[in-house]
Design an enzyme around this catalytic site. Structure first.
Site, PDB file in Angstrom:
ATOM      1  CG  PHE A 138      -1.830   1.250   1.168  1.00 37.38           C
ATOM      2  CD1 PHE A 138      -3.006   1.225   0.430  1.00 37.38           C
ATOM      3  CD2 PHE A 138      -1.471   2.433   1.810  1.00 37.38           C
ATOM      4  CE1 PHE A 138      -3.813   2.364   0.351  1.00 37.38           C
ATOM      5  CE2 PHE A 138      -2.278   3.561   1.728  1.00 37.38           C
ATOM      6  CZ  PHE A 138      -3.451   3.524   0.997  1.00 37.38           C
ATOM      7  CG  ASP A 180       5.715   3.922   1.666  1.00 39.21           C
ATOM      8  OD1 ASP A 180       5.791   4.749   2.603  1.00 39.21           O
ATOM      9  OD2 ASP A 180       4.668   3.701   1.033  1.00 39.21           O
ATOM     10  CE  LYS A 200      -0.839   6.044   7.445  1.00 40.51           C
ATOM     11  NZ  LYS A 200      -0.494   5.359   6.214  1.00 40.51           N
TER      12      LYS A 200
HETATM   13  C1  LIG Z   1      -0.728   5.600   4.775  1.00 38.15           C
HETATM   14  C2  LIG Z   1       0.333   5.183   3.837  1.00 38.15           C
HETATM   15  C3  LIG Z   1       0.545   5.885   2.636  1.00 38.15           C
HETATM   16  C4  LIG Z   1      -0.352   7.010   2.176  1.00 38.15           C
HETATM   17  O1  LIG Z   1      -0.335   8.075   3.066  1.00 38.15           O
HETATM   18  P1  LIG Z   1      -1.530   9.167   2.999  1.00 38.15           P
HETATM   19  O2  LIG Z   1      -1.074  10.236   3.951  1.00 38.15           O
HETATM   20  O3  LIG Z   1      -2.772   8.471   3.418  1.00 38.15           O
HETATM   21  O4  LIG Z   1      -1.604   9.654   1.603  1.00 38.15           O
HETATM   22  C5  LIG Z   1       1.613   5.493   1.847  1.00 38.15           C
HETATM   23  N1  LIG Z   1       2.407   4.483   2.203  1.00 38.15           N
HETATM   24  C6  LIG Z   1       2.230   3.789   3.351  1.00 38.15           C
HETATM   25  C7  LIG Z   1       3.173   2.694   3.698  1.00 38.15           C
HETATM   26  C8  LIG Z   1       1.175   4.108   4.190  1.00 38.15           C
HETATM   27  O5  LIG Z   1       0.981   3.400   5.313  1.00 38.15           O
END
Ligand SMILES: *Cc1c(COP(=O)(O)O)cnc(C)c1O
Length: 431
Positions: A165, A250, A280
């Site tokens: 994700f 990520d 986050k």
């Molecule tokens: C939440 C998340 C995203 C996207 O972040 P948003 O602030 O919701 O756009 C991307 N990568 C990972 C691993 C995430 O957990």
């Protein structure tokens, strides 16, 4: 505009909002009434929200009807310092009262200092740089553009993993593997291939000189907290280096002290990425994200005029980031997250009906022995706990990093009854 607003126009006094100012703006209502209004006003992408929350303090939040909940989701790994943290609140308020937004034609001390702080925490080599965004998906968009810039020699492929994700905007969505998220919006940016999770042979097979980048979550969050093995991360580092592809990690969910390391990959010796995405937890609840590029060569891939943002890196967001990192450092968040996380995982393992427990620090996933995770979320709410289901039989915890062992124990004590309730078929419960 009323008379006072006209009178102070252009020369606002730095007066804090009076108590109840938000109620005056919104109207004030009961939870049920708010949800009815929600459904009449908000686009339906999230379904109907579980509760209407009005207030938070530390690890607790309160809903519009006055019920208190222990927040073990932390706004999805966002509220690293819980709710209404006094230091973050005061730094953000005073920055907003001093200088709120300036555009990227200008910079500010908080922007520069947060970039320097992130580079130091990442132990990034000379020539490393930061690009600030407002969200995780925007950090991934910047990473995708970086990957495209590594394609001048005809590299067109970007590899990502099954279960990944990476966000919901088009570039990030192309990296995200779930069909239900992707298919309604095709065609997506081309060139992304998903390869099997944690499978070094599959990676070796996929990797050659046509790959621009490999994008990995060190721990897949949305997929139910699935860690990549240290061996996989090391192999990924070696193969990307060998073939001239970028290794992009990520760490939007796994970063910012959550796993007991500033960034989850720091648990694995020898794995330094070419780029890393953050968001986050970085702003402690204020929206801020970042792309970190490692070393001169990678940082040089994107030049003046090739990317941008209006809000990204604004003084308030970067002040929030600085305050958050400072507060996490002074509370010893790395050790605390790893201690409380170990306590929670050990406790969860002993709960009847919990089949498997995964994760590092305070990013925890656990599987149930049946497909009642969504029912468990409801039962937990009724018992005063916010937890999250990432799938039919998997629950996730990503609580504030200030969670105490005593608070964690209240969940462990309540969980057996929560799981029993969740397992009881609805007809039996209502009979
Ligand atoms: C939440 C998340 C995203 C996207 O972040 P948003 O602030 O919701 O756009 C991307 N990568 C990972 C691993 C995430 O957990």
């Amino acid at each position: 505009m009323n008379e006072t607003a006209i009178a102070t126009h252009g020369r606002h006094a730095a007066a804090p909002a009076a108590d109840g100012a938000v109620d005056v703006l919104t109207g004030g209502d009961s939870g049920a009434e708010w949800l009815a209004r929600y459904n009449g006003a908000l686009l339906g992408v999230f379904g109907t929200p579980q509760r209407v929350l009005v207030r938070g303090s530390g690890c607790y939040v309160w809903d519009a009807d006055g019920t208190r909940y222990l927040d073990l989701l932390g706004g999805i790994a966002v509220n690293a310092l819980g709710h209404a943290h006094p230091f973050v609140t005061s730094v953000v308020s005073s920055q907003l009262a001093t200088l709120g937004h300036i555009s990227n034609f200008f910079t500010s001390p908080t922007q520069v200092a947060l970039a320097e702080k992130l580079l130091a925490l990442a132990q990034a080599p000379a020539g490393s740089r930061v690009f600030f965004t407002n969200s995780g998906t925007e950090a991934l968009e910047a990473a995708v553009k970086l990957a495209r810039r590594n394609s001048t020699t005809g590299r067109r492929r970007i590899l990502a993993l099954d279960g990944a994700f990476h966000g919901r905007t088009m570039g990030a969505l192309a990296l995200t593997s779930k069909k239900a998220y992707r298919e309604p919006f095709e065609p997506l940016p081309a060139g992304v291939e998903h390869i099997p999770f944690n499978d070094t042979d599959a990676l070796r097979e996929a990797m050659d000189g046509s790959v621009a980048a490999l994008v990995l979550e060190p721990i897949q969050g949305e997929a139910g907290v699935r860690p990549l093995s240290p061996e996989y991360l090391r192999t990924a580092r070696e193969l990307t280096r060998e073939h001239g592809a970028l290794l992009i990690l990520d760490e939007v969910q796994s970063g910012i002290a959550r796993t007991g390391h500033w960034f989850a990959h720091q648990a694995v010796d020898g794995v330094v990425p070419d780029a890393m995405t953050l968001a986050k937890g970085l702003g402690g609840g204020f929206p801020v994200g970042a792309l970190v590029t490692f070393g001169e060569d990678v940082s040089g891939l994107i030049g003046a005029g090739q990317h941008g943002t209006t809000f990204g890196g604004n003084p308030v967001a970067t002040a929030a980031g600085l305050a958050t990192l400072h507060a996490l450092e002074s509370m010893g968040a790395l050790q605390h997250a790893s201690d409380v996380g170990a306590y929670l995982r050990a406790g969860l393992t002993a709960v009847d009906g919990v089949a498997a427990v995964r994760g590092e620090g305070l990013l925890i996933g656990f599987d149930l022995d049946g497909e009642h995770a969504p029912a468990a979320v409801q039962a937990a709410l009724a018992a005063g706990f916010i937890i999250n289901a990432t799938g039919p039989s998997t629950l996730r915890l990503a609580p504030p990093l200030i969670l105490t062992t005593e608070q964690a124990a209240t969940l462990l004590d309540a969980l057996p009854a929560i799981l029993r309730t969740a397992q009881t078929p609805a007809r039996e419960a209502s009979a």
